[in-house]
Structures are given as structure tokens and as C-alpha cells.
Write an enzyme that holds these catalytic residues in place. Sequence first.
Site, PDB file in Angstrom:
ATOM      1  N   LYS A 151     -27.335  -3.682  27.771  1.00  0.00           N
ATOM      2  CA  LYS A 151     -28.600  -4.394  27.524  1.00  0.00           C
ATOM      3  C   LYS A 151     -29.752  -3.435  27.738  1.00  0.00           C
ATOM      4  O   LYS A 151     -29.681  -2.534  28.579  1.00  0.00           O
ATOM      5  CB  LYS A 151     -28.745  -5.569  28.498  1.00  0.00           C
ATOM      6  CG  LYS A 151     -29.754  -6.599  28.044  1.00  0.00           C
ATOM      7  CD  LYS A 151     -29.196  -7.400  26.883  1.00  0.00           C
ATOM      8  CE  LYS A 151     -29.845  -8.725  26.692  1.00  0.00           C
ATOM      9  NZ  LYS A 151     -28.950  -9.645  25.996  1.00  0.00           N
TER      10      LYS A 151
HETATM   11  N1  GLU Z   1     -29.277 -10.420  22.278  1.00  0.00           N
HETATM   12  C1  GLU Z   1     -28.137 -11.181  21.874  1.00  0.00           C
HETATM   13  C2  GLU Z   1     -27.355 -11.649  23.089  1.00  0.00           C
HETATM   14  O1  GLU Z   1     -27.854 -11.685  24.187  1.00  0.00           O
HETATM   15  C3  GLU Z   1     -27.293 -10.456  20.850  1.00  0.00           C
HETATM   16  C4  GLU Z   1     -26.671  -9.184  21.307  1.00  0.00           C
HETATM   17  C5  GLU Z   1     -26.018  -8.367  20.200  1.00  0.00           C
HETATM   18  O2  GLU Z   1     -25.925  -8.843  19.084  1.00  0.00           O
HETATM   19  O3  GLU Z   1     -25.599  -7.267  20.495  1.00  0.00           O
HETATM   20  O4  GLU Z   1     -26.235 -12.072  22.976  1.00  0.00           O
END
Ligand code: GLU
Length: 412
Positions: A102
Site C-alpha cells: 500500500k
Molecule cells: N485500493 C484498492 C483496495 O484497497 C485496490 C487495490 C488494487 O487494485 O491493487 O483494495
Amino acid sequence: MTLFKNAQHVILEAGIKAGIPHEVIEILQTPENCIHAELDIELDSGESIRVDAYRSQHNSLLGPYKGGIRMSEYVTPDEVKALALWMMIKTAVVDLPYGGGKGGVHIDPKKLSEREVEKVARAYARALAPYIGEDRDIPAPDVNTNSAIIDIMCDEYEKVTGRRGYATFTGKSLGNHGLRGRTEATGLGGFYALLKLHDHFLQEKNSREITVAVQGMGNVGYYFTRFALDRGYRVVALSDSKGAIYDPQGIVLDDLMQCKKERGSLEGCGKSIPNEELLELDVDILVPSAIEDVITTDNAAKIKARYILELANGPISGGADDILHKRGVVVIPDILANAGGVLGSYLEWKQNKEGVVYEEMDNYAFIKDRIDTSFEEMIHTQKELLVSYRLAAYVHALRRLERAYTKKSIDR
Ligand code: GLU
């Protein structure tokens, strides 16, 4: 307890239930790599600011790190680390060949001009370029980031590395190798989870009799609401960060969105209620779709909904989760309910690597199939262990991760 400590604690609790050896639990609790960068941004006024930016690469047992990048004034290293850990669990829950990561930039993009946001996006991509790649770490959109911002990051990544960048980022626009259906994928996955929740827990009611309150009108809340209304569910309340609207007869989404566009927020767009009250409405299903920690030990006892579908990441604090579980409230956890986004990302990455374009219908079907299967697995594990649905989903994910760990140790 901080968000990250709480996230680690849930791994421990679920790990013990799953019978995972302690050394493996420790590995799964600990980030493999945390990147911190300071971005120097020149504002339109000529003034320069320094912005903290992070990427936590939590675990890569199942594959390359995967997870979004958010921009918000609430971003902290602790928050980013918790979100990366949750991504590890989420990708394992829906059986994707990804680890967890993240990113976060500590800035409120709503206070910046478009040009300034672009500068932040480019500076972040430059700082991250040495650490990411299509088989190493694959960023995506998250809170306050979208396909336009991802396109900019992808462009900057290509400029600084000289490499093709589009399989390194997901959530790109359609004109830039994006996926048909990726924009609505998280809300869509949440809607498929709603259908399963209905099937398993509310069979005696038809969709019109089921009342729903949605907190948060970003991309996820908006598409979820649209799909739920199209299927006849009675969405009676909606909110954004500035205002909440309540109509027991059911809201009309297009009217509210039009009003929000004109006024800049939902405030004053219908019968208004205080934002906190939305969470406490007497509805069947509450759908927190915004940010972490909106249901805490302060309001958990006042929640009247019997079911909570977590479309935000981490909307219920650890203490609140225990209170809700004891009260018999069924929580369908974020790691399953909002996995539609990363499922869409996976298809985008795969089509980019294969050099093909998938059909929207097939993409929807893939997301539905994975949400349905994971939901059934969660129900099965819950019956086996008699724990909360969150812990059941964690146990299932941790077993998958442990198998990968064991295989890796044998291969070594
Ligand atoms: N931000 C989204 C989540 O928290 C998508 C993450 C992604 O597609 O890598 O799941």
C-alpha cells in the site's frame, strides 16, 4: 492500539485459530520493506512544500506486492502499514497470485490545483520507481486517486526507467490499457457480496424489503449504490464527508448526484441528518464505504443494523468489532467485501501482460465468481470454527499463505 498493531493482533488471533506455527505468524505480521520519501513540490504560488510519502511492501509469499496509493491528510506510516497487511490478506482471500502492499501521500489533494496534484503524482512515481515493477510491486488507485492520476504515474515511471510501464500500474484509463469495468469493480464486488449476504441471511425478504444505508459517496459507495438500486434494494440513506441524506421511501441516486455536483457536496440535497446518525439508523444493512475507524467503541453499541458490509478498508476498530460480534451483528469483512477492485486489477495486469483486451461481461463474471467462491469458503470456515466472519476469512487466507510458505521452504 494503533491501526497497524490492531491489524497484527488479528493475524495473531486468526493464526492461532488456524493452527499456524508462531514463526510463520511473525513473518506474516512483519512488513518486508517500508519506503519513506520526501517529495518536494512547487505550488502554483511559487512556494515549495515538502510532502511525506510512503509505500509499505508487506509480504510477497503469494506474488508481487499489490495495493493502491492514497492521497490524504490522514496518511501516516502506521496507516499505510496496516493497509498493506490487509492487502496481503485480501489477495489471499480471493486467491490471487499477489502479495500485499500500500502507498500513501500525506496531502489533501482537494486543496491543490490539478497541476499541483500532477506534480505530486509524478514525484511519487519517481521516488517509487526503483522499488516497483510488473513482477515486483503493482500500485493501483485508492482513496482520492483515480485513473487519471494512475496514468500520470505510469507515464512518469516510463520516463524515468525507460521501461514499458502499463503492466506495473492497474486502474489506468481505458485509453491507456485500462480494464473494461475496473472503475466500478470495487462497488460491483461489494454488490455481489450483498447478493450473497441476502441469500445466506435474509432469504425471507425480497430486495425491496431490505433497507440499506451507505456511508461515503466516493467511487466505491457510488457504484455500489447504483448496482443495489438497479436490483431493487431500498437504499434509504447516503452520505459524503459533508452531509448525510435520509429518505425512508428510498433515495433517487441521479437527483442526489446532480445536486452534489451543483453544490459540491450532499449537504442540503434532501432530508438531512447528521453524519453520525446515518451509522446508527435502523436499517437491515449498513455499508461503510469511506475510511477507517468510523465505527468505534464510542458508537458500536448504538449501531442498529443487523448486517454490516465493509466496503471501506478497516471501517470498524478492533474494540468495536468485538462489541458488534457479541451483539450478534454480522460483519462481512472488507478483505472480502471490497476485493472486487483488486480482482479487476488482476485482470487488467493479466491482459496487459498478454497483450489482449478482455470483454466487460467476462470481467464482471470473473469478479462474481471469485466473490461467490470466497464468500462460501468464509461461511464454511465460520461453521467449522464458530468465530466471527472476519476471523473465518482471515483463517482461510492464512492457511493459503502458510501453504505458500511451506512450499517455498521445501523448494529452497
Ligand atoms: N485500493 C484498492 C483496495 O484497497 C485496490 C487495490 C488494487 O487494485 O491493487 O483494495
